[in-house]
Scaffold this active site. Structure first.
Site, PDB file in Angstrom:
ATOM      1  N   HIS A   1       0.861  -1.178   0.000  1.00 50.82           N
ATOM      2  CA  HIS A   1       0.000   0.000   0.000  1.00 50.82           C
ATOM      3  C   HIS A   1       0.899   1.230   0.000  1.00 50.82           C
ATOM      4  O   HIS A   1       2.117   1.132   0.132  1.00 50.82           O
ATOM      5  CB  HIS A   1      -1.009  -0.010   1.152  1.00 50.82           C
ATOM      6  CG  HIS A   1      -0.451   0.175   2.503  1.00 50.82           C
ATOM      7  ND1 HIS A   1      -1.099   0.845   3.514  1.00 50.82           N
ATOM      8  CD2 HIS A   1       0.727  -0.220   3.010  1.00 50.82           C
ATOM      9  CE1 HIS A   1      -0.341   0.846   4.582  1.00 50.82           C
ATOM     10  NE2 HIS A   1       0.755   0.203   4.310  1.00 50.82           N
TER      11      HIS A   1
ATOM     12  N   ASP B   1       6.322  -4.516   6.718  1.00 51.59           N
ATOM     13  CA  ASP B   1       5.181  -3.688   7.112  1.00 51.59           C
ATOM     14  C   ASP B   1       4.158  -4.629   7.744  1.00 51.59           C
ATOM     15  O   ASP B   1       3.499  -5.396   7.042  1.00 51.59           O
ATOM     16  CB  ASP B   1       4.633  -3.001   5.853  1.00 51.59           C
ATOM     17  CG  ASP B   1       3.319  -2.279   6.094  1.00 51.59           C
ATOM     18  OD1 ASP B   1       2.718  -2.444   7.177  1.00 51.59           O
ATOM     19  OD2 ASP B   1       2.887  -1.550   5.174  1.00 51.59           O
TER      20      ASP B   1
ATOM     21  N   GLN C   1      -1.080  -4.961   9.060  1.00 48.80           N
ATOM     22  CA  GLN C   1      -2.264  -5.819   8.963  1.00 48.80           C
ATOM     23  C   GLN C   1      -2.016  -7.197   9.557  1.00 48.80           C
ATOM     24  O   GLN C   1      -2.910  -8.031   9.574  1.00 48.80           O
ATOM     25  CB  GLN C   1      -2.696  -5.971   7.498  1.00 48.80           C
ATOM     26  CG  GLN C   1      -3.020  -4.670   6.805  1.00 48.80           C
ATOM     27  CD  GLN C   1      -4.256  -4.000   7.389  1.00 48.80           C
ATOM     28  OE1 GLN C   1      -5.052  -4.623   8.107  1.00 48.80           O
ATOM     29  NE2 GLN C   1      -4.431  -2.717   7.116  1.00 48.80           N
TER      30      GLN C   1
ATOM     31  N   LYS D   1      -4.527   0.278  14.563  1.00 48.65           N
ATOM     32  CA  LYS D   1      -5.072  -0.933  13.945  1.00 48.65           C
ATOM     33  C   LYS D   1      -5.057  -2.097  14.930  1.00 48.65           C
ATOM     34  O   LYS D   1      -5.792  -3.055  14.791  1.00 48.65           O
ATOM     35  CB  LYS D   1      -4.273  -1.289  12.689  1.00 48.65           C
ATOM     36  CG  LYS D   1      -4.567  -0.292  11.589  1.00 48.65           C
ATOM     37  CD  LYS D   1      -4.019  -0.669  10.250  1.00 48.65           C
ATOM     38  CE  LYS D   1      -4.572   0.308   9.231  1.00 48.65           C
ATOM     39  NZ  LYS D   1      -3.599   0.782   8.285  1.00 48.65           N
TER      40      LYS D   1
ATOM     41  N   CYS E   1      -5.577   2.577  -0.794  1.00 48.18           N
ATOM     42  CA  CYS E   1      -4.213   3.120  -0.847  1.00 48.18           C
ATOM     43  C   CYS E   1      -3.257   2.099  -1.444  1.00 48.18           C
ATOM     44  O   CYS E   1      -2.123   1.964  -1.006  1.00 48.18           O
ATOM     45  CB  CYS E   1      -3.744   3.577   0.528  1.00 48.18           C
ATOM     46  SG  CYS E   1      -4.709   4.947   1.133  1.00 48.18           S
TER      47      CYS E   1
END
Lengths: 150, 409
Positions: free
Chosen positions: B126, B203, B206, B229, B367
């Site tokens: 993203h 990253d 998520q 998140k 994104c």
């Protein structure tokens, strides 16, 4: 379906969203602009053929949701054979219609475009309805940079 | 109800925001990949900090400053444990994943990436893991290259060794795709990149919400995630970095707390992690994040992961029952999100109609515009799942999608 949803997705809107009018390139176009809605990635281009200050032909291409396609389609019908000044005035009225609602504007002057009035109940969708119009204005002004709804 | 040993009814009771009506309907929140909701324990921890311990950290000699410092550094220790980092000094508090990646790009990147060098990322990323590298490459005259994604949403790793050239200075890769839910085999990628001497940034925005993450087992060099998140506050996030790497990196921003001494002429920079934490940090944010971690660990991260997999399977099946729905992302391993399109109906229109049914999903490009381009769509509708979601939530989504079909019939 809720009454707001019915107002948003009126038959005419759904019809224009499904079968947009003037969804095509314009032969001999002398004004063009591209518009983006970074929120959803939608993109559309508007092309015009302007002669003696009058919009003789207009078309649009690109991708978008039902609201943005319907708005663009209705727009092409509404500004064809209008002067550039009249198109600008219509832009202002439509913008007011979709942001403030039908009570605030002279709906008679808007004709068929009043079907976009349901958008005023959906703030998140105002950008969808106004993208084509911002792009039209950029085309009229021949702005070199693409238009963004952000 | 329970899908997996997780008492979801009890979990739901912990999240006050879920118990409200929106548009006259009970809220069904399926947008946790964008931001997770906060349990009462997190809200209480933030309130308690401001009500009892608020003071600046690392500089006061008074009791409140001591307490604030203890709370802040205590949160750092919780993050260390959460990621299984070796030392707390490997944990840098930042505003979020985006800032963490920018930090690495602008410190490690500026130091090690020069003209003609290469930065390798993937088509799954993203914007937060694309734009900082594009900026770096432009600044340094370097080249940005992408590991491609296949039609299922898995990375194509056959050609990885060819993409890792002697000029590759870093590989930055997501752990879980926010748009498709693909779980990337990060451990394998790290192994193959390290074999060529290339460090790896992951990253994890998520990933950490869905399953346990062990940075030592992954052997990644950097790992980034966001507090909000992870059911913690907004505006706080984490950069994990291996100690040797962080110690060798120049500072990011200049200011207070990141120095040992400042004279008119020269500044001696502080030790890690403080060197990267200029200015007054978000102490309450860190405390809230610590509380979120406590909360998740008390529930059991394995139980949360099992719940995610069970609910995901249910959601994928349920969506398959709606005519005209096409799901994107059939990667070998998936987590957390179902991304889909509906014949001739733009995701934005889907989102508006679902919203009127009380169902909150995300529509758009998430994104991840380059990824959308790979799949030939401008946007998708995305329902993202969290520990507080139930099969009933998925059923409400499906009912909503039938409404969408009615409107556009």
């Amino acid at each position: 379906m809720s009454s707001e949803l019915k107002d948003l997705y009126q038959e005419v809107v759904l019809d224009h969203g499904k079968r947009p009018r003037n969804f095509r390139a314009v032969e001999g176009a002398n004004h063009r602009a591209e518009g983006f809605n970074p929120l959803c990635g939608d993109q559309l281009s508007v092309a015009l053929k302007v002669e003696d200050g009058v919009i003789r032909d207009i078309g649009f291409q690109g991708q978008g949701c039902a609201i943005s396609r319907a708005s663009a389609s209705l727009m092409t019908g509404a500004v064809k054979d209008k002067t550039c000044e009249e198109a600008e005035m219509l832009f202002a009225r439509v913008h007011q219609l979709v942001t403030e609602g039908p009570a605030e504007v002279d709906t008679e002057a808007l004709g068929k475009l009043t079907v976009l009035s349901g958008v005023s109940e959906f703030p998140a969708r105002v950008k969808c309805a106004s993208l084509a119009w911002h792009t039209l204005r950029a085309a009229l002004h021949e702005e070199p940079e693409p238009v963004s709804t952000e | 109800m329970s899908t997996s040993g997780l008492d979801v009814a009890r979990v739901r009771a912990d999240f006050p925001i879920l118990h409200q009506e929106v548009r006259g309907r009970p809220l069904v929140y399926l947008d946790s990949a964008a931001s997770g909701q906060k349990p009462q324990a997190v809200l209480d921890a933030i309130t308690h900090f401001y009500a009892h311990d608020n003071a600046n950290v690392h500089r006061g000699v008074h009791l409140l400053s001591e307490r604030a410092t203890e709370a802040f550094e205590g949160a750092r220790e919780k993050v260390r444990r959460f990621l299984n980092a070796r030392e707390a000094k490997e944990i840098v508090f930042v505003r979020g994943t985006t800032e963490a990646i920018n930090l690495v790009a602008q410190t490690f990147g500026r130091k090690h990436v020069g003209p003609g060098d290469e930065v390798l990322i993937t088509e799954l990323e993203h914007h937060a893991n694309i734009v900082p590298w594009q900026m770096l490459c432009e600044q340094q005259g370097a080249r940005l290259k992408y590991v491609p994604v296949d039609a299922h949403g898995d990375l194509v790793l056959d050609g990885l060794e060819a993409l890792l050239t002697p000029r590759t200075r870093i590989l930055a890769v997501t752990h879980v795709s926010n748009a498709l839910g693909t779980v990337v085999p990060v451990k394998e990628l790290v192994r193959r990149a390290h074999a060529k001497g290339v460090p790896v940034l992951v990253d994890g925005a998520q990933a950490v919400t869905h399953f346990p993450v062990d940075v030592q087992a992954l052997d990644c060099d950097f790992y980034a995630f966001s507090g909000h998140k992870l059911f913690g506050p907004m505006g706080i996030g984490v950069l994990y970095g291996k100690k040797e790497l962080l110690e060798a990196m120049p500072p990011y921003q200049g200011g207070g707390d990141m120095i040992l001494s400042v004279t008119m002429e020269k500044t001696v920079y502080n030790r890690i992690p403080h060197r990267f934490e200029a200015g007054t940090p978000d102490v309450a944010g860190a405390v809230g994040l610590g509380a979120a971690i406590d909360y998740l660990e008390a529930l059991g991260r394995e139980a949360i992961a099992a719940h995610d997999q069970a609910l995901l399977a249910y959601a994928e099946g349920a969506l398959g029952s709606v005519p005209g729905v096409r799901r994107l992302g059939h990667g070998q391993e998936r987590s957390g999100v179902v991304s889909f399109v509906m014949q001739d109906i733009h995701p934005h229109d889907i989102g508006t109609i679902l919203d009127r049914e009380g169902v909150a999903i995300r529509t758009g490009h998430h994104c991840a515009q380059p990824l959308m381009k790979c799949f030939g769509v401008a946007a998708t509708a995305r329902a993202s799942l969290a520990l507080y979601n139930t099969r009933e939530d998925v059923d409400a989504l499906v009912r909503g999608l039938h409404k969408v079909r009615e409107v556009f019939a």
